[in-house]
Design a protein around this motif. Sequence first.
Motif, PDB file in Angstrom:
ATOM      1  N   ILE A  16       0.774  -0.812  -0.543  1.00 35.16           N
ATOM      2  CA  ILE A  16      -0.339  -0.408   0.502  1.00 35.16           C
ATOM      3  C   ILE A  16       0.539   1.058   0.081  1.00 35.16           C
ATOM      4  CG2 ILE A  16      -1.640   1.044   1.551  1.00 35.16           C
ATOM      5  CD1 ILE A  16      -2.718  -1.213   2.347  1.00 35.16           C
ATOM      6  N   LEU A  17       2.047   1.518   1.017  1.00 35.99           N
ATOM      7  CA  LEU A  17       2.772   2.697   1.085  1.00 35.99           C
ATOM      8  C   LEU A  17       3.549   2.413  -0.178  1.00 35.99           C
ATOM      9  CD1 LEU A  17       4.307   2.331   5.263  1.00 35.99           C
ATOM     10  CD2 LEU A  17       2.475   3.624   3.791  1.00 35.99           C
ATOM     11  N   TYR A  18       3.421   1.273  -1.052  1.00 35.35           N
ATOM     12  CA  TYR A  18       4.287   1.570  -2.631  1.00 35.35           C
ATOM     13  C   TYR A  18       3.566   2.106  -3.061  1.00 35.35           C
ATOM     14  CZ  TYR A  18       7.159   0.472  -6.089  1.00 35.35           C
ATOM     15  OH  TYR A  18       7.754   0.578  -7.431  1.00 35.35           O
ATOM     16  N   MET A  19       1.898   1.234  -2.980  1.00 30.92           N
ATOM     17  CA  MET A  19       2.041   1.832  -4.583  1.00 30.92           C
ATOM     18  C   MET A  19       0.831   3.305  -4.287  1.00 30.92           C
ATOM     19  SD  MET A  19       1.331  -0.355  -6.669  1.00 30.92           S
ATOM     20  CE  MET A  19      -0.297   1.042  -7.510  1.00 30.92           C
ATOM     21  N   TRP A  20       0.957   3.973  -2.603  1.00 32.83           N
ATOM     22  CA  TRP A  20       0.837   5.550  -2.567  1.00 32.83           C
ATOM     23  C   TRP A  20       2.047   6.230  -3.618  1.00 32.83           C
ATOM     24  CZ3 TRP A  20      -1.568   6.604   3.192  1.00 32.83           C
ATOM     25  CH2 TRP A  20      -2.824   5.849   3.185  1.00 32.83           C
ATOM     26  N   GLN A  21       3.006   5.859  -2.735  1.00 32.82           N
ATOM     27  CA  GLN A  21       5.097   6.802  -3.768  1.00 32.82           C
ATOM     28  C   GLN A  21       4.471   6.877  -5.646  1.00 32.82           C
ATOM     29  OE1 GLN A  21       8.430   4.729  -2.182  1.00 32.82           O
ATOM     30  NE2 GLN A  21       9.141   5.804  -2.762  1.00 32.82           N
ATOM     31  N   VAL A  22       3.675   5.640  -5.791  1.00 35.71           N
ATOM     32  CA  VAL A  22       4.324   5.424  -7.323  1.00 35.71           C
ATOM     33  C   VAL A  22       3.706   6.200  -8.360  1.00 35.71           C
ATOM     34  CG1 VAL A  22       2.712   3.833  -9.648  1.00 35.71           C
ATOM     35  CG2 VAL A  22       4.515   2.727  -7.530  1.00 35.71           C
ATOM     36  N   ILE A  78      -7.850   1.351  -6.666  1.00 35.67           N
ATOM     37  CA  ILE A  78      -7.412   0.109  -6.270  1.00 35.67           C
ATOM     38  C   ILE A  78      -6.321  -0.199  -4.572  1.00 35.67           C
ATOM     39  CG2 ILE A  78      -7.496  -1.411  -8.862  1.00 35.67           C
ATOM     40  CD1 ILE A  78      -4.085  -0.280  -8.536  1.00 35.67           C
ATOM     41  N   ASN A  79      -6.347   0.434  -4.762  1.00 36.03           N
ATOM     42  CA  ASN A  79      -5.636   0.872  -3.635  1.00 36.03           C
ATOM     43  C   ASN A  79      -6.199   1.258  -2.291  1.00 36.03           C
ATOM     44  OD1 ASN A  79      -2.872   0.502  -4.539  1.00 36.03           O
ATOM     45  ND2 ASN A  79      -2.865   2.888  -4.848  1.00 36.03           N
ATOM     46  N   LYS A  80      -7.418   1.971  -2.521  1.00 41.22           N
ATOM     47  CA  LYS A  80      -8.570   2.024  -1.429  1.00 41.22           C
ATOM     48  C   LYS A  80      -8.770   0.580  -1.217  1.00 41.22           C
ATOM     49  CE  LYS A  80     -10.423   6.501  -3.272  1.00 41.22           C
ATOM     50  NZ  LYS A  80     -11.551   7.090  -3.739  1.00 41.22           N
ATOM     51  N   THR A  81      -9.534  -0.294  -2.359  1.00 38.80           N
ATOM     52  CA  THR A  81     -10.402  -1.678  -2.069  1.00 38.80           C
ATOM     53  C   THR A  81      -8.667  -2.028  -0.696  1.00 38.80           C
ATOM     54  OG1 THR A  81     -11.042  -1.899  -3.727  1.00 38.80           O
ATOM     55  CG2 THR A  81     -10.695  -3.831  -3.313  1.00 38.80           C
ATOM     56  N   THR A  82      -7.794  -2.551  -0.583  1.00 41.20           N
ATOM     57  CA  THR A  82      -6.668  -2.900   0.027  1.00 41.20           C
ATOM     58  C   THR A  82      -6.760  -2.635   1.100  1.00 41.20           C
ATOM     59  OG1 THR A  82      -5.601  -3.260  -2.247  1.00 41.20           O
ATOM     60  CG2 THR A  82      -4.689  -3.964  -0.263  1.00 41.20           C
ATOM     61  N   THR A  84      -9.523  -1.171   2.769  1.00 37.17           N
ATOM     62  CA  THR A  84     -10.796  -2.061   3.186  1.00 37.17           C
ATOM     63  C   THR A  84     -10.137  -3.088   3.901  1.00 37.17           C
ATOM     64  OG1 THR A  84     -11.814   0.306   1.531  1.00 37.17           O
ATOM     65  CG2 THR A  84     -13.175  -2.059   2.457  1.00 37.17           C
ATOM     66  N   LEU A  85      -9.796  -3.918   2.390  1.00 36.08           N
ATOM     67  CA  LEU A  85     -10.082  -4.883   3.542  1.00 36.08           C
ATOM     68  C   LEU A  85      -8.963  -5.183   4.518  1.00 36.08           C
ATOM     69  CD1 LEU A  85      -8.730  -7.281  -0.383  1.00 36.08           C
ATOM     70  CD2 LEU A  85     -11.185  -6.870   1.316  1.00 36.08           C
ATOM     71  N   LEU A  86      -8.093  -4.446   4.743  1.00 37.84           N
ATOM     72  CA  LEU A  86      -7.303  -4.136   5.731  1.00 37.84           C
ATOM     73  C   LEU A  86      -8.101  -4.025   7.337  1.00 37.84           C
ATOM     74  CD1 LEU A  86      -3.764  -3.496   5.075  1.00 37.84           C
ATOM     75  CD2 LEU A  86      -4.358  -5.574   5.705  1.00 37.84           C
ATOM     76  N   ALA A  87      -8.332  -2.778   7.054  1.00 35.43           N
ATOM     77  CA  ALA A  87      -9.714  -2.245   7.620  1.00 35.43           C
ATOM     78  C   ALA A  87     -11.140  -3.288   8.435  1.00 35.43           C
ATOM     79  CB  ALA A  87     -10.743  -0.663   7.377  1.00 35.43           C
ATOM     80  N   ASP A  88     -11.567  -4.099   7.577  1.00 36.60           N
ATOM     81  CA  ASP A  88     -12.287  -4.901   7.917  1.00 36.60           C
ATOM     82  C   ASP A  88     -11.237  -6.335   8.467  1.00 36.60           C
ATOM     83  OD1 ASP A  88     -14.033  -3.079   6.147  1.00 36.60           O
ATOM     84  OD2 ASP A  88     -13.662  -4.992   4.753  1.00 36.60           O
ATOM     85  N   LEU A  89     -10.607  -6.793   8.110  1.00 34.62           N
ATOM     86  CA  LEU A  89      -9.979  -7.615   9.163  1.00 34.62           C
ATOM     87  C   LEU A  89      -9.303  -7.003  10.321  1.00 34.62           C
ATOM     88  CD1 LEU A  89      -8.711 -10.170   9.171  1.00 34.62           C
ATOM     89  CD2 LEU A  89      -6.505  -9.094   8.632  1.00 34.62           C
ATOM     90  N   GLU A 125     -11.953   9.202   7.740  1.00 34.91           N
ATOM     91  CA  GLU A 125     -10.943   8.584   7.331  1.00 34.91           C
ATOM     92  C   GLU A 125     -11.157   7.443   8.359  1.00 34.91           C
ATOM     93  OE1 GLU A 125      -7.390   9.865   6.798  1.00 34.91           O
ATOM     94  OE2 GLU A 125      -6.229   9.576   8.168  1.00 34.91           O
ATOM     95  N   ASN A 126     -11.416   6.201   8.416  1.00 38.61           N
ATOM     96  CA  ASN A 126     -10.746   4.948   8.960  1.00 38.61           C
ATOM     97  C   ASN A 126      -9.398   4.621  10.078  1.00 38.61           C
ATOM     98  OD1 ASN A 126      -8.748   2.740   7.188  1.00 38.61           O
ATOM     99  ND2 ASN A 126     -11.183   2.807   6.042  1.00 38.61           N
ATOM    100  N   GLU A 127      -9.103   4.450  11.451  1.00 36.20           N
ATOM    101  CA  GLU A 127      -8.357   4.206  11.816  1.00 36.20           C
ATOM    102  C   GLU A 127      -7.271   3.686  11.187  1.00 36.20           C
ATOM    103  OE1 GLU A 127     -10.508   3.232  15.879  1.00 36.20           O
ATOM    104  OE2 GLU A 127      -9.212   1.849  15.531  1.00 36.20           O
ATOM    105  N   ILE A 128      -7.306   2.356  10.134  1.00 40.34           N
ATOM    106  CA  ILE A 128      -5.833   2.168   9.362  1.00 40.34           C
ATOM    107  C   ILE A 128      -5.730   2.580   8.717  1.00 40.34           C
ATOM    108  CG2 ILE A 128      -5.343   0.239   7.913  1.00 40.34           C
ATOM    109  CD1 ILE A 128      -5.448  -0.901  10.837  1.00 40.34           C
TER     110      ILE A 128
END
Length: 180
Positions: A16-22, A78-82, A84-89, A125-128
């Motif tokens: 996620i951090l890498y994709m934000w950097q991209v 695609i990055n938001k979805t990833t 969200t998966l982490l926030a749900d977990l 924004e959510n905590e994650i």
Amino acid sequence: MFIAQELRKTNIAEYILYMWQVEDTIRAFGCSLSRIRREYIDKFDYSDEQKEDEADWFGNLIRMMNEEGCREKGHLQINKTTLTLLADLHAQLLESTKYPFYTSEYYKVLPYIVELRNRGANKEENEIETCFNSLYGMMMLRLQKKEISPDTAHAVKEITTLIGMLNDYYFKDKKEGLEF
């Protein structure tokens, strides 16, 4: 592309951090594929075929950024979805009594999350996402060689521990499934 593919398989948080950097790299080059190709991709020791693959990947990301309206700021779906998966977990781990170490680390980090949210522009924004924004912000400060206060360094260390645990649970859930 090659780094992103590997990180997606091995460390979803770093992915996620890498994709934000991209995304920021694309913005830094004015969303111009020809500039990215000439001034960025050509600097890597890639074969011609790898450079083409990388250029195609960047071209697709640029197209998505234009279509999704995040050419200036924000993140690709695609990055938001990833995220969200982490926030749900994260929510599932906290709701379960089977993960006391994660819950304990969360409560150590919660005051920092609250403080960061109170300072931040986006209180929705959510905590994650708050945690990832702080990690990304720290990464940017380090790249710019800016001074980091001891309090900030401590907060980010605790956040890193929580996100590291979440990362580990993410892959454990993918591999063998977690019981909640």
